[in-house]
Structure formats: C-alpha cells, structure tokens
Design a protein around this motif. Structure first.
Motif, mmCIF file in Angstrom:
data_model
loop_
_atom_site.group_PDB
_atom_site.id
_atom_site.type_symbol
_atom_site.label_atom_id
_atom_site.label_comp_id
_atom_site.label_asym_id
_atom_site.label_seq_id
_atom_site.Cartn_x
_atom_site.Cartn_y
_atom_site.Cartn_z
ATOM 1 N N ASN A 157 2.269 1.701 -3.325
ATOM 2 C CA ASN A 157 1.359 2.188 -4.245
ATOM 3 C C ASN A 157 0.879 3.650 -4.234
ATOM 4 O O ASN A 157 0.725 4.457 -5.206
ATOM 5 C CB ASN A 157 0.189 1.384 -4.413
ATOM 6 C CG ASN A 157 0.349 -0.092 -4.763
ATOM 7 O OD1 ASN A 157 1.130 -0.364 -5.311
ATOM 8 N ND2 ASN A 157 -0.740 -0.956 -4.464
ATOM 9 N N ILE A 158 0.958 3.833 -2.885
ATOM 10 C CA ILE A 158 0.537 5.465 -2.504
ATOM 11 C C ILE A 158 1.693 6.264 -3.078
ATOM 12 O O ILE A 158 1.517 7.384 -3.748
ATOM 13 C CB ILE A 158 0.382 5.582 -1.179
ATOM 14 C CG1 ILE A 158 -0.951 5.148 -0.857
ATOM 15 C CG2 ILE A 158 0.342 7.256 -0.762
ATOM 16 C CD1 ILE A 158 -1.278 4.990 0.790
ATOM 17 N N GLY A 186 3.550 10.204 -9.736
ATOM 18 C CA GLY A 186 2.710 10.200 -11.056
ATOM 19 C C GLY A 186 2.104 11.563 -10.872
ATOM 20 O O GLY A 186 1.738 12.405 -12.017
ATOM 21 N N LEU A 187 1.238 11.877 -10.188
ATOM 22 C CA LEU A 187 0.444 13.131 -10.243
ATOM 23 C C LEU A 187 1.402 14.301 -10.151
ATOM 24 O O LEU A 187 1.372 15.244 -10.548
ATOM 25 C CB LEU A 187 -0.263 13.197 -8.621
ATOM 26 C CG LEU A 187 -1.572 12.166 -8.654
ATOM 27 C CD1 LEU A 187 -2.313 12.233 -7.221
ATOM 28 C CD2 LEU A 187 -2.502 12.572 -9.621
ATOM 29 N N ARG A 220 0.849 -1.080 -0.049
ATOM 30 C CA ARG A 220 0.070 0.046 0.097
ATOM 31 C C ARG A 220 0.933 1.210 0.085
ATOM 32 O O ARG A 220 0.653 2.210 -0.751
ATOM 33 C CB ARG A 220 -0.892 -0.063 1.261
ATOM 34 C CG ARG A 220 -2.196 -0.859 1.068
ATOM 35 C CD ARG A 220 -2.954 -0.875 2.252
ATOM 36 N NE ARG A 220 -3.617 0.288 2.162
ATOM 37 C CZ ARG A 220 -4.425 0.706 2.921
ATOM 38 N NH1 ARG A 220 -4.483 0.490 4.203
ATOM 39 N NH2 ARG A 220 -5.077 1.900 2.808
ATOM 40 N N THR A 250 1.756 6.730 -7.057
ATOM 41 C CA THR A 250 0.575 7.643 -7.268
ATOM 42 C C THR A 250 0.661 8.819 -7.045
ATOM 43 O O THR A 250 0.723 9.963 -7.902
ATOM 44 C CB THR A 250 -0.664 7.180 -6.461
ATOM 45 O OG1 THR A 250 -0.994 5.852 -6.807
ATOM 46 C CG2 THR A 250 -1.748 8.066 -6.893
#
Length: 158
Positions: free
Chosen positions: A125-126, A132-133, A122, A129
């Motif tokens: 993945n966070i 990517g943002l 988790r 993310t």
C-alpha cells in the motif's frame, strides 16, 4: 423464527454454562459477545405481550430513523457508516437478525484490520501510494511547464 438451527422450532441461544465466579475472569467485551441472542428489554416489559410488542415497534422505528439518517449522510458530510452501525446496534438490542448481522460485521471488520496490519500488505500500500503521488506530481509539473501559473486577477494593473 429459525435463525440458528436446522430444526424447526429451535432458536439460536449462546450457551451459558458459567457461574458468577467465572464471569469475573472474563473481559467485559467477551461477556457481551457470549450473551444469549434475543430481546434485552426489561423483565416487566417482556412479561406483558402488548407492552413488549409496542417496545419492539418503538425500537424498530428509532433504529430505522438512525439508519435512514446514516444513509442520507453517505453522500453528504458526516459519519454515515458510523451512524448506520449505530442504528444496527439499536436494532440489535431487540432483534436476533440484527444481532447476527452486527456480529458478522464486527468479525469482518476485525479480519480486515488484521489483514491491513500485515507487513507485506502495508508495504504494498505504501509503494502504490508513493507511485501514485509521483505520477500526480509529474502531471502537475508538466501542466505548469506547459501553461504556467495564471492568476485569476491582474496584479500588475494595481
């Protein structure tokens, strides 16, 4: 059909050594997974070969229609995978191969859900993310700095 054994003529069947008192202690989901493999057609249908065969053909056709609709929904809007698994569940009421595929799928989905709940996964993945943002935000900022916001209509002329 030899689906659960290496011996010819044997059929895969779950062991049913429990009596009704033991089944009261078992949760509803566990009881279904321990149920024997094979047709779940009513007894009066199983007793007549022609009726049972036509029952199986009907189940296959209905399940096939649902699976085809699910496949069509994959590129289109709609819950494609859910509908495909619903078709597999329809087939699993009658066919051992579909029951085995459905059990394997349920096991893999449960394993994937447990893996996704792992704190390290988790966190990774966070982190990915957020990275990517930030990259997308930087690209949008550079585009706006270079070209600005151009409206497709002319507000000043009105």
């Amino acid at each position: 059909m030899n689906t659960g054994s290496d011996e010819p003529g044997e059929v895969a069947v779950a062991a049913d050594n429990t009596d009704k008192a033991d089944k009261a202690d078992v949760p509803a989901g566990a009881e279904q997974s321990e149920q024997g493999l094979g047709s779940r057609a009513p007894a009066f249908i199983k007793a007549r070969r022609v009726l049972h065969l036509s029952w199986q053909v009907g189940i296959f056709v209905v399940g096939l229609a649902v699976v085809v609709v699910g496949i069509v929904m994959l590129p289109l809007p709609g819950p494609g995978w859910v509908v495909i698994f619903a078709g597999m569940a329809i087939w699993a009421t009658e066919f051992v191969w579909a029951q085995l595929v459905l059990r394997w799928t349920k096991r893999k989905v449960t394993e994937a859900a447990q893996k996704a709940l792992d704190p390290r996964v988790r966190r990774r993945n966070i982190t990915l993310t957020v990275i990517g943002l930030v990259i997308v935000g930087a690209l949008v900022g550079v585009y706006l700095w270079k070209f600005g916001i151009v409206m497709p209509w002319k507000i000043k002329d009105q």
